[in-house]
Design an enzyme around this catalytic site. Structure first.
Site, PDB file in Angstrom:
ATOM      1  CB  CYS A 226      -0.379   2.029   3.561  1.00  0.00           C
ATOM      2  SG  CYS A 226      -2.661   1.356   3.558  1.00  0.00           S
ATOM      3  CG  ASP A 227       3.380   1.733   4.208  1.00  0.00           C
ATOM      4  OD1 ASP A 227       2.618   1.899   5.386  1.00  0.00           O
ATOM      5  OD2 ASP A 227       2.686  -0.130   4.411  1.00  0.00           O
TER       6      ASP A 227
ATOM      7  CB  CYS B  93      -0.878  -0.104   1.200  1.00  0.00           C
ATOM      8  SG  CYS B  93      -1.892   1.350   1.128  1.00  0.00           S
TER       9      CYS B  93
END
Length: 323
Positions: A140-141, A137
């Protein structure tokens, strides 16, 4: 002895969507039951640093966030059940689910929050380096790889979107695809090929993820040329596997409408499925955003709609009795 558990709101799944639905449902007096499933807490329990969930100035840990959500849900009256649902029946006036324990769960309404799992390559080093340079992701990261060299693996819309997103953080993004052409929509391909920060490597598959980088993290990817069989390495500090997600909807096949990828279909802008009284929230119905905050939001919506559904149903039944 098998037991039948009855509730006004049965929730299958215990990630951000399911627990948010539980919090709102409990506060509305629905006395919800959450059946936690194989991965209590959902995907956040295997996520380390969380920096994009509102309300926390500093980085928090995914497992801690889910523990707090569960504690809040229990505090307001939710019953948490350690069980895995093996079958459901949505044909009756009550919705029933059979647990692996032998217990039966019966709900006046049903909230489905079973989520989706990222598809992985299944090659050496992938799981060992998950959270240490390997992710599924970018949204997300990606922030954790500011100014670093990163790669994206895949050839569909998700992979191209992830690569484009990562250019917000990195000036050196490489897309690796095992074929000589992408499957992504043309408009996305046009944006990708025109972007000066993105390089595309064709006809290469990832053979393994190699550790030994900073802090024991990812150092490089070993690649195999799909045409010649030649081996090579590409150095990188971050690798994002973007080959799609698999929604956990096997239980509901033949009972609820789904799209071609298996995501539950809902009335646009709502969590309402095609069966009245059954609501879907989180990644099981969202193949676009897939964030903890959007999952929590749809969980809230599912609980509010479930409460309204029951109120309208009970009012209609009482009016019929009086008549």
């Amino acid at each position: 002895m098998a037991t039948t558990h009855k509730t006004r709101m049965l929730i299958i799944g215990s990630g951000p969507a399911g627990l948010s639905a539980a919090i709102y449902g409990a506060r509305a007096g629905m006395e919800p039951i959450v059946v936690q499933g194989l991965q209590p807490g959902g995907q956040l329990t295997i996520t380390t640093d969380v920096e994009n969930y509102p309300g926390f100035r500093e980085v928090i840990q995914g497992p801690w966030l889910m523990q707090e959500m569960q504690a809040q849900a229990e505090h307001v009256g939710t019953r948490m059940m350690w069980d895995t649902i093996t079958s459901v029946d949505l044909s009756g006036d009550k919705f029933t689910a059979q647990g692996d324990s032998g217990d039966v769960y019966e709900g006046d309404t049903l909230v489905i929050a079973t989520g989706a799992q990222a598809r992985w390559l299944g090659v050496p080093g992938e799981q060992e380096l998950s959270g240490k340079g390997v992710s599924a992701c970018a949204t997300c990261d990606g922030f954790f790889y500011r100014g670093k060299k990163v790669v994206v693996i895949g050839g569909g819309n998700t992979a191209v979107e992830e690569a484009l997103y990562l250019t917000n953080h990195s000036d050196d993004v490489t897309l690796i695809h095992r074929r000589d052409s992408l499957r992504a929509e043309k408009i996305l391909q046009d944006r990708l090929f025109a972007h000066p920060k993105i390089n595309v490597v064709w006809n290469k598959r990832v053979d393994s993820f190699l550790g030994g980088g900073e802090g024991g993290g990812l150092r490089a990817l070993k690649l195999i040329d799909t045409v010649t069989g030649e081996e090579s390495e590409i150095e990188t500090e971050g690798a994002f596997v973007a080959i799609g997600h698999a929604p956990a909807t096997e239980l509901f096949k033949g009972q609820l409408a789904m799209d071609e990828s298996g995501y539950l279909l809902v009335e646009p802008g709502t969590p309402k499925t095609d069966v009245p009284g059954v609501f879907a929230c989180g990644d099981v119905m969202d193949h676009v955003y897939r964030q903890a905050i959007t999952a929590a939001g749809t969980g809230c919506m599912a609980a509010l709609d479930a409460e309204r559904f029951l109120a309208e149903k009970e009012f209609a039944e009482s009016a019929k009795v009086e008549a």
